[in-house]
Design an enzyme around this catalytic site. Structure first.
Site, PDB file in Angstrom:
ATOM      1  CB  ALA A 173      -0.829   0.056   1.361  1.00 38.36           C
TER       2      ALA A 173
ATOM      3  N   GLY B 293       0.493  -5.255   0.772  1.00 38.24           N
ATOM      4  CA  GLY B 293      -0.666  -5.348  -0.280  1.00 38.24           C
ATOM      5  C   GLY B 293      -0.302  -5.921  -1.634  1.00 38.24           C
TER       6      GLY B 293
ATOM      7  CD  GLU C 159       0.974  -5.435   5.717  1.00 36.40           C
ATOM      8  OE1 GLU C 159       1.714  -6.668   6.081  1.00 36.40           O
ATOM      9  OE2 GLU C 159       0.547  -5.412   4.589  1.00 36.40           O
TER      10      GLU C 159
HETATM   11  N1  COA Z   1       4.497   3.392  -0.459  1.00 41.93           N
HETATM   12  C1  COA Z   1       5.004   4.271  -1.092  1.00 41.93           C
HETATM   13  N2  COA Z   1       6.105   4.774  -1.683  1.00 41.93           N
HETATM   14  C2  COA Z   1       6.910   3.562  -1.656  1.00 41.93           C
HETATM   15  C3  COA Z   1       6.342   2.354  -1.048  1.00 41.93           C
HETATM   16  C4  COA Z   1       5.447   2.037  -0.541  1.00 41.93           C
HETATM   17  N3  COA Z   1       4.995   0.913   0.099  1.00 41.93           N
HETATM   18  N4  COA Z   1       7.594   1.341  -1.323  1.00 41.93           N
HETATM   19  C5  COA Z   1       8.693   2.044  -2.085  1.00 41.93           C
HETATM   20  N5  COA Z   1       8.127   3.575  -1.958  1.00 41.93           N
HETATM   21  C6  COA Z   1       8.880   4.362  -2.806  1.00 41.93           C
HETATM   22  C7  COA Z   1       9.977   4.845  -2.100  1.00 41.93           C
HETATM   23  O1  COA Z   1       9.559   5.802  -1.093  1.00 41.93           O
HETATM   24  C8  COA Z   1      11.098   5.480  -2.965  1.00 41.93           C
HETATM   25  O2  COA Z   1      10.511   6.739  -3.403  1.00 41.93           O
HETATM   26  P1  COA Z   1      11.298   7.893  -3.626  1.00 41.93           P
HETATM   27  O3  COA Z   1      12.302   7.679  -4.686  1.00 41.93           O
HETATM   28  O4  COA Z   1      10.335   9.400  -4.055  1.00 41.93           O
HETATM   29  O5  COA Z   1      12.078   8.248  -2.303  1.00 41.93           O
HETATM   30  C9  COA Z   1      10.861   4.706  -4.349  1.00 41.93           C
HETATM   31  O6  COA Z   1       9.712   3.878  -4.045  1.00 41.93           O
HETATM   32  C10 COA Z   1      11.978   3.524  -4.181  1.00 41.93           C
HETATM   33  O7  COA Z   1      11.878   2.944  -3.024  1.00 41.93           O
HETATM   34  P2  COA Z   1      13.114   2.783  -2.001  1.00 41.93           P
HETATM   35  O8  COA Z   1      13.034   2.544  -0.654  1.00 41.93           O
HETATM   36  O9  COA Z   1      14.090   3.645  -2.537  1.00 41.93           O
HETATM   37  O10 COA Z   1      13.701   1.301  -2.481  1.00 41.93           O
HETATM   38  P3  COA Z   1      14.862   0.231  -1.971  1.00 41.93           P
HETATM   39  O11 COA Z   1      15.437  -0.753  -2.954  1.00 41.93           O
HETATM   40  O12 COA Z   1      15.907   1.073  -1.039  1.00 41.93           O
HETATM   41  O13 COA Z   1      13.905  -0.349  -0.968  1.00 41.93           O
HETATM   42  C11 COA Z   1      12.057  -1.671  -0.558  1.00 41.93           C
HETATM   43  C12 COA Z   1      12.787  -1.285  -1.326  1.00 41.93           C
HETATM   44  C13 COA Z   1      10.847  -2.397  -1.096  1.00 41.93           C
HETATM   45  C14 COA Z   1      12.699  -2.679   0.591  1.00 41.93           C
HETATM   46  C15 COA Z   1      11.269  -0.303   0.502  1.00 41.93           C
HETATM   47  O14 COA Z   1      10.907   0.659  -0.525  1.00 41.93           O
HETATM   48  C16 COA Z   1      10.313  -0.640   1.198  1.00 41.93           C
HETATM   49  O15 COA Z   1      10.480  -1.129   2.396  1.00 41.93           O
HETATM   50  N6  COA Z   1       9.004  -0.446   0.989  1.00 41.93           N
HETATM   51  C17 COA Z   1       7.904  -0.398   1.894  1.00 41.93           C
HETATM   52  C18 COA Z   1       7.407  -1.986   2.120  1.00 41.93           C
HETATM   53  C19 COA Z   1       6.261  -2.035   2.752  1.00 41.93           C
HETATM   54  O16 COA Z   1       6.408  -1.747   4.186  1.00 41.93           O
HETATM   55  N7  COA Z   1       5.123  -2.225   2.402  1.00 41.93           N
HETATM   56  C20 COA Z   1       3.865  -2.507   3.278  1.00 41.93           C
HETATM   57  C21 COA Z   1       3.141  -1.433   3.020  1.00 41.93           C
HETATM   58  S1  COA Z   1       1.744  -1.546   3.940  1.00 41.93           S
END
Ligand code: COA
Length: 259
Positions: free
Chosen positions: A65, A110, A133
């Site tokens: 999400a 999600g 989450e």
């Molecule tokens: N919601 C909003 N934006 C998200 C996102 C999410 N769930 N997951 C990734 N993004 C965005 C990041 O904020 C970043 O945006 P920016 O470039 O404008 O800062 C972009 O996507 C790239 O993500 P980044 O974190 O820089 O990549 P990474 O390779 O370092 O890490 C993940 C990848 C997937 C490990 C990390 O993005 C992450 O932990 N995401 C959240 C996962 C999560 O908790 N999902 C459950 C949500 S309920």
């Protein structure tokens, strides 16, 4: 139909829905959820579509999400968001046409829930799965707690849910979260080949199998078998059953029409 957050392509009776916000790792905001609902409705209603592949653009399937909007929601809004997403995800699960998630990268939160709403999951070696989450002070909201338990069992599901860690494709395969792991270059072709072999079968029988398998996690086995016998009986009156049995006896390929 025109989409802004995803692409929708049809070739050889297979619709490919690609979530297309690669700069945000395809995170699910309200527009993506809404368009996913429209896209699966389109796939379900089009006569030239027999099955669906769902995948993501870039290095993620769906990274969850969209976290950026979450904190501003009231409890009532958050509840409504979860219910709306659940309705959309259930449209994938209840599709009478087979839906395969082709998991090309991160399938977190999600994204993992969306993949679990599909009938099969094929992962590339870059597939990464998790329900993080709890790290945000939340529980999954799109059916994840329920589908994960059914797919991998309560103990493994709770480990994923309570630790909130990320597992790779090999581990996802080991615990039964994905059907297959293939090299990234073969991900879509594998999904297409699987769907093509499914689409050679009778459409009403495919729909029946999906409905009965879905029923198996909602009702008990006795009631499920009553449903199964009823479907078996109805399909016994179908043209495709006559065609399938005749083709077998005549040693030829059946020509199913979905009637
Ligand atoms: N919601 C909003 N934006 C998200 C996102 C999410 N769930 N997951 C990734 N993004 C965005 C990041 O904020 C970043 O945006 P920016 O470039 O404008 O800062 C972009 O996507 C790239 O993500 P980044 O974190 O820089 O990549 P990474 O390779 O370092 O890490 C993940 C990848 C997937 C490990 C990390 O993005 C992450 O932990 N995401 C959240 C996962 C999560 O908790 N999902 C459950 C949500 S309920």
């Amino acid at each position: 139909m025109t989409y802004t957050t995803l692409t929708f392509d049809v070739a050889d009776r297979i619709a490919t829905i690609t979530v297309n916000r690669p700069d945000k790792l395809n995170a699910l905001n309200a527009d993506v959820i809404r368009e996913l609902g429209l896209a699966i409705d389109e796939a379900r209603s089009r006569d030239d579509v027999g099955g669906v592949i769902l995948t993501g653009a870039g290095r993620a399937f769906v990274a969850g999400a969209d976290i950026s909007g979450l904190a501003a929601r009231t409890p009532v809004q958050a509840h409504a968001l979860a219910r709306a997403g659940q309705v959309v995800f259930s449209k994938f699960e209840s599709s009478p046409k087979p839906v395969i998630a082709a998991v090309n990268g991160f399938a977190l939160g999600g994204g993992c829930e969306l993949a679990m709403s599909c009938h099969l999951r094929i992962a590339s070696e870059f597939g990464k799965f998790g329900q993080p989450e709890v790290k945000l002070g939340l529980v999954p909201g799109y059916g994840g707690t329920q589908r994960l338990v059914h797919l991998v069992g309560k103990g493994r599901a709770l480990e994923l849910l309570l630790v909130g860690g990320i597992i790779d494709a090999a581990e996802a395969y080991r615990i039964g979260l994905v059907n297959r792991v293939v090299p990234a270059a073969e991900l879509i072709s594998t999904a297409r080949a699987l769907l093509t072999s499914m689409l050679a079968n009778a459409p009403l029988a495919l729909a029946g199998c999906i409905e009965l398998a879905n029923a198996a996690w909602e009702i008990g086995p006795a009631e499920g078998q009553v449903m199964e016998a009823a479907r078996f009986g109805v399909l016994g009156a179908s043209s495709d059953m006559r065609e399938g049995t005749a083709a077998f006896l005549e040693k030829r390929t059946p020509n199913f029409t979905g009637a």
